[in-house]
Write a protein that holds these residues in place. Structure first.
Motif, short mmCIF file in Angstrom:
data_model
loop_
_atom_site.label_atom_id
_atom_site.label_comp_id
_atom_site.label_asym_id
_atom_site.label_seq_id
_atom_site.Cartn_x
_atom_site.Cartn_y
_atom_site.Cartn_z
N SER A 1 31.62 45.74 -64.84
CA SER A 1 32.85 46.45 -65.22
C SER A 1 32.62 47.33 -66.45
O SER A 1 33.07 48.48 -66.50
CB SER A 1 33.98 45.45 -65.48
OG SER A 1 34.23 44.65 -64.33
N ILE A 2 31.91 46.78 -67.44
CA ILE A 2 31.61 47.57 -68.65
C ILE A 2 30.74 48.77 -68.29
O ILE A 2 30.93 49.87 -68.84
CB ILE A 2 30.91 46.68 -69.70
CG1 ILE A 2 31.86 45.60 -70.20
CG2 ILE A 2 30.41 47.52 -70.88
CD1 ILE A 2 31.20 44.57 -71.10
N ALA A 3 29.81 48.60 -67.34
CA ALA A 3 28.92 49.70 -66.94
C ALA A 3 29.72 50.84 -66.32
O ALA A 3 29.43 52.02 -66.56
CB ALA A 3 27.88 49.18 -65.96
N PHE B 1 39.59 62.55 -66.41
CA PHE B 1 38.42 62.25 -65.59
C PHE B 1 38.02 60.78 -65.72
O PHE B 1 37.69 60.13 -64.72
CB PHE B 1 37.25 63.14 -66.00
CG PHE B 1 35.94 62.74 -65.36
CD1 PHE B 1 35.64 63.16 -64.07
CD2 PHE B 1 35.03 61.95 -66.03
CE1 PHE B 1 34.45 62.78 -63.46
CE2 PHE B 1 33.84 61.56 -65.45
CZ PHE B 1 33.55 61.99 -64.15
N VAL B 2 38.04 60.25 -66.96
CA VAL B 2 37.66 58.85 -67.17
C VAL B 2 38.59 57.93 -66.38
O VAL B 2 38.13 57.00 -65.69
CB VAL B 2 37.69 58.50 -68.67
CG1 VAL B 2 37.57 56.99 -68.88
CG2 VAL B 2 36.56 59.21 -69.40
N VAL B 3 39.89 58.18 -66.46
CA VAL B 3 40.85 57.31 -65.77
C VAL B 3 40.65 57.39 -64.26
O VAL B 3 40.60 56.37 -63.56
CB VAL B 3 42.29 57.72 -66.15
CG1 VAL B 3 43.30 56.94 -65.31
CG2 VAL B 3 42.54 57.46 -67.63
N VAL B 4 40.52 58.61 -63.72
CA VAL B 4 40.35 58.78 -62.27
C VAL B 4 39.03 58.18 -61.81
O VAL B 4 38.97 57.47 -60.79
CB VAL B 4 40.43 60.27 -61.90
CG1 VAL B 4 40.09 60.47 -60.42
CG2 VAL B 4 41.81 60.82 -62.19
N PHE B 5 37.96 58.42 -62.57
CA PHE B 5 36.63 57.94 -62.18
C PHE B 5 36.58 56.42 -62.14
O PHE B 5 36.14 55.83 -61.15
CB PHE B 5 35.59 58.48 -63.16
CG PHE B 5 34.18 58.02 -62.89
CD1 PHE B 5 33.37 58.71 -62.00
CD2 PHE B 5 33.66 56.89 -63.52
CE1 PHE B 5 32.08 58.28 -61.74
CE2 PHE B 5 32.38 56.45 -63.27
CZ PHE B 5 31.59 57.15 -62.38
N HIS C 1 39.04 54.24 -61.99
CA HIS C 1 39.91 53.67 -60.97
C HIS C 1 39.30 53.81 -59.58
O HIS C 1 39.38 52.89 -58.76
CB HIS C 1 41.29 54.35 -61.01
CG HIS C 1 42.22 53.75 -62.01
ND1 HIS C 1 42.10 53.96 -63.37
CD2 HIS C 1 43.30 52.93 -61.86
CE1 HIS C 1 43.06 53.31 -64.01
NE2 HIS C 1 43.79 52.68 -63.12
N PHE C 2 38.70 54.96 -59.32
CA PHE C 2 38.07 55.17 -58.02
C PHE C 2 36.90 54.20 -57.80
O PHE C 2 36.80 53.56 -56.74
CB PHE C 2 37.58 56.62 -57.91
CG PHE C 2 36.77 56.90 -56.68
CD1 PHE C 2 37.37 57.03 -55.43
CD2 PHE C 2 35.39 57.02 -56.76
CE1 PHE C 2 36.62 57.27 -54.30
CE2 PHE C 2 34.63 57.27 -55.64
CZ PHE C 2 35.24 57.40 -54.40
N VAL D 1 34.46 49.29 -55.44
CA VAL D 1 33.76 48.03 -55.66
C VAL D 1 34.56 46.85 -55.09
O VAL D 1 34.00 45.97 -54.42
CB VAL D 1 33.49 47.82 -57.17
CG1 VAL D 1 33.00 46.40 -57.43
CG2 VAL D 1 32.46 48.82 -57.66
N ARG D 2 35.86 46.84 -55.34
CA ARG D 2 36.69 45.73 -54.83
C ARG D 2 36.78 45.76 -53.31
O ARG D 2 36.78 44.70 -52.66
CB ARG D 2 38.09 45.81 -55.45
CG ARG D 2 38.13 45.63 -56.95
CD ARG D 2 37.34 44.40 -57.39
NE ARG D 2 37.17 44.35 -58.83
CZ ARG D 2 36.30 43.57 -59.44
NH1 ARG D 2 35.49 42.79 -58.73
NH2 ARG D 2 36.20 43.57 -60.77
#
Length: 427
Positions: A281-283, A357-361, A363-364, A369-370
């Motif tokens: 998750s941190i990565a 971009f950070v938020v969209v990236f 979340h995507f 992954v899930r």
């Protein structure tokens, strides 16, 4: 114990910060020296030499502090006096990981997200104790981050492999030496040793170590291969090569240099799985911030969007003017500021797009992954069916054994009753 643990943890973080500051001061000093050496002929190489030598010094400091943190984490965990061995091991693992996380990745986070962002601008540079904060080169901090990752990551792998081969050899030699000194010297002893069986000779080897360092090494390597993979894309390749080499080194270590380990039944890798999950998750978040803020990817995309899909004026448009003050000469510098030093409208627009971009990236990527985690089970259906089948067979066999034992018990009771009747008849 809790207060002591918190205090020690704070002291550990402070030590890491002090180490980083020392490396920063060293880089600034080396950069200044190379700029002035040979009449300025080495000035083009000053930034590279300061960065590379600073990363090597950082690697040495990391290696030394790693041993200090190992001792410190063990002492703290012993002071806390946990009730069970599982609690002790879990808390020791968490402490070691947190210490090593700051130790190994602290300089990478500094270069990626802090360096250059608080250095100021011409005429208003930020200084600490009279020393101006360092900034990234003309190409940005991404290249320096890649250099720092390559030196620390590859240097750590080389040092670990040398230690894993050399230390067991020395321990095994020392164990044999002590055994020979205990038995005495002479031809008879040499003849007797030559006649011993292999398992008796193995008794002279060094004692087996636990697997904690192996787990920690793999987790730290996993962090290097994932958290800053945008800056150093070939890190997973070097991790694969290192694992192939380490398999052979571990095979030699565990089959020739150490005593046979005692088998211990384990259901899983324990708390290491949780640590790896958090690191993944941190990565994702770290790579999102590196793409958005450390690299020029978003900046170039936004510039092309506002300038007819062209980058011909990109460099010129990102240079701010400094008119000069207090004896400083006018110049142009890479930043997004107006003539009075205030942040320009373009800077605010760029920061807004970067955060979006950070938020969209993230979340995507988290969603993908899930979904993969849900769609692809940890245990394949065939294997799970075979496990259930084996469990049912085992239960049936146990049931048959119990039934057989019960039948035999009834027969034994009948024979005892007959014997008692016979004894009563003749008594």
């Amino acid at each position: 114990a809790v207060v002591s643990t918190q205090s020690t943890g704070i002291i550990t973080v402070v030590v890491v910060i002090i180490t980083l500051i020392s490396i920063i001061i060293y880089k600034i000093a080396v950069y200044s020296v190379f700029q002035r050496m040979s009449g300025g002929s080495l000035k083009p190489y000053a930034s590279t030499m300061a960065s590379v030598s600073g990363s090597i010094l950082q690697l040495i400091a990391i290696t030394v502090l790693s041993h200090v943190y190992a001792w410190l984490a063990e002492k703290i965990t012993l002071w806390e006096n946990y009730r069970t061995e599982t609690e002790y091991q879990n808390n020791l693992t968490v402490k070691r990981f947190i210490f090593e996380f700051f130790n190994y990745y602290g300089s990478c986070f500094y270069i990626a997200f802090i360096k250059g962002n608080f250095a100021g601008y011409p005429g208003h540079y930020t200084r600490i104790f009279g020393i101006r904060l360092d900034t990234c080169g003309p190409g940005g901090c991404l290249g320096e981050l890649a250099e720092n990752l390559a030196i620390i990551f590859l240097g750590k792998q080389i040092l670990n492999n040398i230690q894993e081969l050399l230390i067991p050899v020395l321990k095994s030699w020392w164990s044999r030496r002590k055994y020979n000194a205990y038995q005495g010297k002479g031809d008879k002893e040499g003849f007797a040793i030559s006649l011993t069986t292999p398992w008796e000779a193995d008794n002279d080897l060094a004692a087996q170590e636990n697997l904690f360092p192996e787990y920690l090494e793999m987790v730290i390597q996993y962090g290097f291969a994932t958290m800053f993979v945008v800056a150093f894309p070939i890190a997973p390749l070097f991790a694969l090569i290192n694992n192939v080499v380490e398999i052979r080194l571990d095979a030699k270590k565990y089959t020739e240099l150490f005593k046979r380990p005692m088998p211990i039944n384990c259901m899983s890798i324990g708390i290491w799985y949780t640590i790896l999950d958090y690191m993944a998750s941190i990565a994702i978040i770290t790579n999102a911030f590196v793409i958005a803020f450390t690299s020029d990817f978003i900046s170039q995309i936004l510039w092309k969007y506002n300038h007819d899909n062209s980058l011909s004026t990109y460099v010129k448009g990102h240079l701010s003017n400094f008119t000069g003050s207090e004896g400083d000469n006018p110049c142009k510098y890479w930043d997004y500021r107006e003539a009075d030093g205030q942040a320009s409208l373009w800077w605010w627009k760029l920061k807004a797009v970067q955060f979006i971009f950070v938020v969209v990236f993230e979340h995507f990527v988290f969603t993908v992954v899930r979904l993969i985690d849900i769609l692809i089970p940890d245990i394949p259906e065939k294997l799970e069916a075979l496990i259930h089948l084996e469990d049912s067979f085992a239960r049936e066999m146990m049931k048959e054994v119990i039934e057989i034992d019960l039948d035999g018990l009834e027969a034994m009771r009948d024979r005892i009753k007959i014997k008692r009747k016979q004894r009563a008849k003749y008594s």
